[in-house]
Design an enzyme around this catalytic site. Structure first.
Site, short mmCIF file in Angstrom:
data_model
loop_
_atom_site.label_atom_id
_atom_site.label_comp_id
_atom_site.label_asym_id
_atom_site.label_seq_id
_atom_site.Cartn_x
_atom_site.Cartn_y
_atom_site.Cartn_z
N LYS A 35 0.47 -1.53 -0.01
CA LYS A 35 -0.34 0.05 0.33
C LYS A 35 0.88 1.38 -0.19
O LYS A 35 2.27 1.64 -0.02
CB LYS A 35 -1.06 0.21 1.39
CG LYS A 35 -0.09 -0.04 2.69
CD LYS A 35 -1.08 -0.20 4.00
CE LYS A 35 -0.49 -0.53 4.91
NZ LYS A 35 -0.74 -0.54 6.27
N ARG A 130 -10.24 -0.11 16.01
CA ARG A 130 -9.87 1.17 14.66
C ARG A 130 -11.02 0.01 13.67
O ARG A 130 -12.57 0.35 13.84
CB ARG A 130 -8.03 1.07 14.25
CG ARG A 130 -8.58 2.12 13.13
CD ARG A 130 -7.26 2.35 12.49
NE ARG A 130 -6.32 0.97 11.71
CZ ARG A 130 -4.84 0.75 11.32
NH1 ARG A 130 -4.26 1.74 11.30
NH2 ARG A 130 -4.97 -0.41 10.93
N TYR A 255 17.11 29.79 7.58
CA TYR A 255 16.02 30.02 8.79
C TYR A 255 16.52 30.31 10.06
O TYR A 255 16.84 29.15 10.77
CB TYR A 255 14.50 29.62 8.14
CG TYR A 255 14.32 29.69 6.65
CD1 TYR A 255 14.16 31.34 5.69
CD2 TYR A 255 14.48 28.22 5.22
CE1 TYR A 255 13.92 31.24 5.23
CE2 TYR A 255 14.65 28.26 4.30
CZ TYR A 255 14.14 30.07 3.63
OH TYR A 255 13.91 30.11 2.27
N MET A 303 13.43 23.44 2.54
CA MET A 303 12.14 23.22 0.99
C MET A 303 13.33 21.85 0.33
O MET A 303 13.05 20.85 0.01
CB MET A 303 12.20 23.90 0.72
CG MET A 303 10.80 23.13 -0.77
SD MET A 303 9.58 24.41 -1.47
CE MET A 303 9.10 24.87 -0.28
C1 LIG Z 1 -0.60 -1.92 6.39
C2 LIG Z 1 -1.31 -3.49 7.27
C3 LIG Z 1 0.06 -4.22 7.82
C4 LIG Z 1 1.54 -3.98 7.30
O1 LIG Z 1 1.93 -3.67 8.96
P1 LIG Z 1 3.44 -3.72 9.15
O2 LIG Z 1 3.61 -2.97 10.23
O3 LIG Z 1 4.15 -2.38 7.70
O4 LIG Z 1 4.17 -5.22 9.09
C5 LIG Z 1 -0.36 -4.90 7.75
N1 LIG Z 1 -1.92 -5.34 8.22
C6 LIG Z 1 -3.15 -3.99 7.97
C7 LIG Z 1 -3.95 -4.62 8.29
C8 LIG Z 1 -2.37 -3.27 7.95
O5 LIG Z 1 -2.97 -2.09 7.29
#
Ligand SMILES: *Cc1c(COP(=O)(O)O)cnc(C)c1O
Length: 372
Positions: A35, A130, A255, A303
């Protein structure tokens, strides 16, 4: 020679880290989590580099659609599931596997025109609070899913660990137990472990695991380095000195004049800044690597530039390469200086940074002389 920053992505390191996950969870199949543009490493290229995974996982339907458009044929799991009839339609079209974490998503599946059935995973909230359905609601929802002609039988069960980065926290085991308690009468597959779970919590090494950060060679565990875990950095972010000068005692740098030269001294300016994803909160003292030696950042991150104290590196010249993180300088360490986590630094490398993929070639240290 190009002066701007570049991110070198080492596919051999990605494959090596996938193998580390296999060794740690030998009885599990692996969803490689790619992702957020593969945590900043380039989603399509990373999908190809990790072709040995059993499947790939993304957060959103549109990420999975992009992978299918790029010709990726592997199983694809959408961790947030489909959230509208349009997304359900795309999931059927592209044969995506979907997490189902709320009753609305069951309704979407019930209304969908069944073609070939979709593989779905009921996400149970075992303590993360969550996404996910409460354990007490799970059997009623599984019952509905089992009557759904659009759903491949039996669905999987999944949950996500909240505190697995702390091996001493008993919550991980408890979360696994809560999912396994639902499972005795369940013939479908289970999926629990993320990177931290794979490395620290045996009960989370279920039929399928979902490593993300460890594949990129960063440590998911507080107090244990990636190297200690046998992981190799997949991304090395470099740039170059665009100026090297001598400043005088009392000169204030950048800065706000946040850092003042304590003596006459050489200072280098590196062409990388928060516009590239280098963290603006990295304080004076944060190390960079020049020719294998460390030098501290001084003054505020701009930047497009940072300044570096070169008192320890009097031979540094304009054009010399500088490593911001990666091979020789763990991203976890820079994240610690900046008060954040490696995940954020990797994800934030901006589109302005040229990304080069080293596909199965030699290790980065062997090719660094040709970086110019
Ligand atoms: C992002 C995610 C993972 C991977 O987590 P890592 O800590 O990067 O290994 C696994 N399961 C879900 C549901 C996630 O959202």
């Amino acid at each position: 020679m190009l002066a701007g920053p570049r991110a070198l992505i080492d596919h051999a390191a990605l494959r090596h880290n996938l193998e580390v996950a296999r060794v740690r969870a030998p009885r599990s199949r692996i969803w490689a989590v790619i992702k957020a543009n593969a945590y900043g490493h380039g989603m399509e290229e990373t999908a190809r580099a990790l072709a040995a995974a059993d499947g790939l996982a993304v957060a959103r339907v549109e990420e999975a659609v992009r992978l299918r458009q790029a010709g990726v044929a592997a199983p694809l799991l959408v961790l947030e599931g489909a959230l509208s009839p349009d997304e359900i339609g795309l999931a059927f079209r592209d044969r995506l596997e979907l997490a189902v974490h709320q009753p609305e998503q069951v309704r979407l599946l019930e209304r969908a025109a069944p073609g070939h059935p979709l593989a779905v995973w009921l996400k149970v909230d075992t303590g993360m609070h969550r996404l996910g359905v409460a354990p007490a609601e799970a059997s009623a929802i599984l019952e509905r899913l089992s009557r759904c002609s659009g759903v491949r039988q039996p669905p999987g069960l999944m949950t996500h660990l909240a505190n697995a980065d702390d091996p001493a926290d008993p919550l991980s085991e408890r979360q696994c137990e809560r999912l396994l308690d639902l499972a005795p009468d369940w013939s479908g597959p289970l999926s629990i472990g993320n990177s931290a779970g794979i490395l620290t919590c045996a009960a989370s090494r279920t039929d399928w695991v979902r490593p993300g950060i460890m594949l990129y060679g960063a440590s998911p565990i507080a107090g244990q380095s990636a190297a200690e875990l046998g992981l190799r950095p997949a991304m090395t972010l470099t740039s170059r000195f665009i100026a090297v000068k001598r400043l005088e005692r009392g000169d204030a740098i950048g800065y706000g004049g946040a850092w003042v030269c304590p003596e006459d001294m050489p200072v280098g300016v590196v062409g990388v800044g928060y516009g590239d994803g280098y963290p603006r909160h990295a304080p004076s003292g944060t190390p960079v690597l020049v020719g294998g030696r460390r030098a501290p950042l001084v003054g505020r991150v701009s930047m497009d530039m940072i300044s570096v104290d070169l008192r320890g590196l009097p031979d540094a010249r304009v054009g010399d390469p500088v490593t911001l993180w990666g091979e020789g300088l763990p991203v976890d360490e820079i994240a610690g200086w900046a008060g954040t986590i490696s995940y954020e630094l990797l994800c934030h490398v901006s589109a302005r940074v040229r990304m080069d993929h080293l596909d199965g070639g030699p290790a980065p240290e062997q090719v660094s002389p040709s970086l110019g």
